[in-house]
Write an enzyme that holds these catalytic residues in place. Structure first.
Site, PDB file in Angstrom:
ATOM      1  CG  HIS A  18      57.037  86.875   9.224  1.00  0.00           C
ATOM      2  ND1 HIS A  18      58.533  86.418   9.075  1.00  0.00           N
ATOM      3  CD2 HIS A  18      56.881  85.796   9.648  1.00  0.00           C
ATOM      4  CE1 HIS A  18      59.258  85.511   9.145  1.00  0.00           C
ATOM      5  NE2 HIS A  18      58.128  84.940   9.486  1.00  0.00           N
ATOM      6  CE  LYS A  42      63.047  76.629  11.194  1.00  0.00           C
ATOM      7  NZ  LYS A  42      62.128  78.109  10.453  1.00  0.00           N
ATOM      8  NE  ARG A  92      54.110  79.452   6.036  1.00  0.00           N
ATOM      9  CZ  ARG A  92      54.976  79.240   6.490  1.00  0.00           C
ATOM     10  NH1 ARG A  92      56.050  80.321   5.544  1.00  0.00           N
ATOM     11  NH2 ARG A  92      55.940  78.807   7.469  1.00  0.00           N
ATOM     12  CB  SER A 130      63.005  82.949   6.242  1.00  0.00           C
ATOM     13  OG  SER A 130      61.255  83.795   7.186  1.00  0.00           O
TER      14      SER A 130
HETATM   15  P1  ADP Z   1      59.389  79.552  13.253  1.00  0.00           P
HETATM   16  O1  ADP Z   1      61.198  78.806  13.287  1.00  0.00           O
HETATM   17  O2  ADP Z   1      58.484  79.203  14.318  1.00  0.00           O
HETATM   18  O3  ADP Z   1      58.639  78.494  12.494  1.00  0.00           O
HETATM   19  P2  ADP Z   1      59.248  81.323  11.506  1.00  0.00           P
HETATM   20  O4  ADP Z   1      59.927  82.712  11.215  1.00  0.00           O
HETATM   21  O5  ADP Z   1      59.799  80.471   9.699  1.00  0.00           O
HETATM   22  O6  ADP Z   1      59.888  80.812  12.243  1.00  0.00           O
HETATM   23  O7  ADP Z   1      57.511  81.784  11.179  1.00  0.00           O
HETATM   24  C1  ADP Z   1      56.720  82.541  12.155  1.00  0.00           C
HETATM   25  C2  ADP Z   1      55.619  82.417  12.103  1.00  0.00           C
HETATM   26  O8  ADP Z   1      55.353  82.778  11.104  1.00  0.00           O
HETATM   27  C3  ADP Z   1      55.388  80.862  11.888  1.00  0.00           C
HETATM   28  O9  ADP Z   1      54.037  80.484  12.555  1.00  0.00           O
HETATM   29  C4  ADP Z   1      55.234  80.660  10.684  1.00  0.00           C
HETATM   30  O10 ADP Z   1      53.694  79.096  10.609  1.00  0.00           O
HETATM   31  C5  ADP Z   1      54.761  82.258  10.741  1.00  0.00           C
HETATM   32  N1  ADP Z   1      54.568  82.698   9.221  1.00  0.00           N
HETATM   33  C6  ADP Z   1      55.924  82.312   7.758  1.00  0.00           C
HETATM   34  N2  ADP Z   1      55.618  83.037   7.234  1.00  0.00           N
HETATM   35  C7  ADP Z   1      54.898  83.576   6.635  1.00  0.00           C
HETATM   36  C8  ADP Z   1      54.097  83.933   5.773  1.00  0.00           C
HETATM   37  N3  ADP Z   1      54.236  84.344   4.457  1.00  0.00           N
HETATM   38  N4  ADP Z   1      52.628  84.326   6.702  1.00  0.00           N
HETATM   39  C9  ADP Z   1      52.017  84.135   7.346  1.00  0.00           C
HETATM   40  N5  ADP Z   1      52.016  83.681   8.434  1.00  0.00           N
HETATM   41  C10 ADP Z   1      53.515  82.745   7.934  1.00  0.00           C
END
Ligand code: ADP
Length: 164
Positions: A18, A42, A92, A130
């Site tokens: 992130h 979640k 990803r 996460s």
């Molecule tokens: P959500 O519940 O909205 O999917 P996340 O916190 O899991 O929220 O992810 C938010 C954004 O960050 C999404 O667009 C996700 O694809 C992106 N993201 C998550 N992990 C990574 C990573 N390791 N590298 C790049 N982008 C990521």
């Protein structure tokens, strides 16, 4: 017109993946707003206010990035309220792509003025999520390099309190 992007997510917790996306977004846009979802289906480890504080500390070096709590409303409505004209999301894998393209199409249906911009994940972090990090921490694996230091420490404390 100022280019303002909303990066919405649950960030439970905020990872180096992130952070990489936000740092790159901060070079593209005049301002990036990290919108921390307050309500998602979640299973979260951190409360919205804990996530907010941890993220704030992790992006303190980025002057054009701010962290906000996003209430349970449509992302497009929240973006409009915050004055954002772009959405920022990370991709990803093909799995993310399939999921994100439907959300993008729906958001475009809801608001034609809001453009979604995707950044491909840095290969160094493309395999982390996460939820995967929570799973590994729960069973004692070391994932320090995938998390901002204060967030890794907070996860270790949270794991210990979950075990009790
Ligand atoms: P959500 O519940 O909205 O999917 P996340 O916190 O899991 O929220 O992810 C938010 C954004 O960050 C999404 O667009 C996700 O694809 C992106 N993201 C998550 N992990 C990574 C990573 N390791 N590298 C790049 N982008 C990521």
């Amino acid at each position: 017109m100022k280019k303002i992007a909303l990066f919405p997510g649950s960030f439970d917790p905020f990872t180096m993946g992130h952070l990489d996306t936000v740092e790159r977004g901060a070079r593209i846009f005049d301002e990036v707003i990290l919108g921390v979802f307050v309500n998602t289906g979640k299973k979260n480890w951190f409360t919205p206010s804990e996530r907010h504080e941890l993220i704030k500390a992790s992006v303190a070096h980025l002057p054009n990035v701010r962290v906000e709590a996003q209430t349970s409303e449509l992302t497009v409505d929240y973006a409009k309220k915050m004055g954002a004209n772009f959405l920022l999301r990370g991709i990803r894998s093909m799995k993310d792509y399939e999921y994100e393209k439907d959300i993008m199409a729906m958001n475009r249906h809801l608001d034609q003025d809001l453009e979604t911009v995707f950044l491909l994940a840095n290969p160094q972090y493309a395999h982390i999520s996460s939820s995967l990090l929570k799973e590994v921490v729960l069973f004692g694996g070391n994932v320090a390099e995938y998390l901002p230091e204060p967030i890794y420490q907070a996860m270790l404390r949270k794991r210990d309190s979950l075990e009790k």
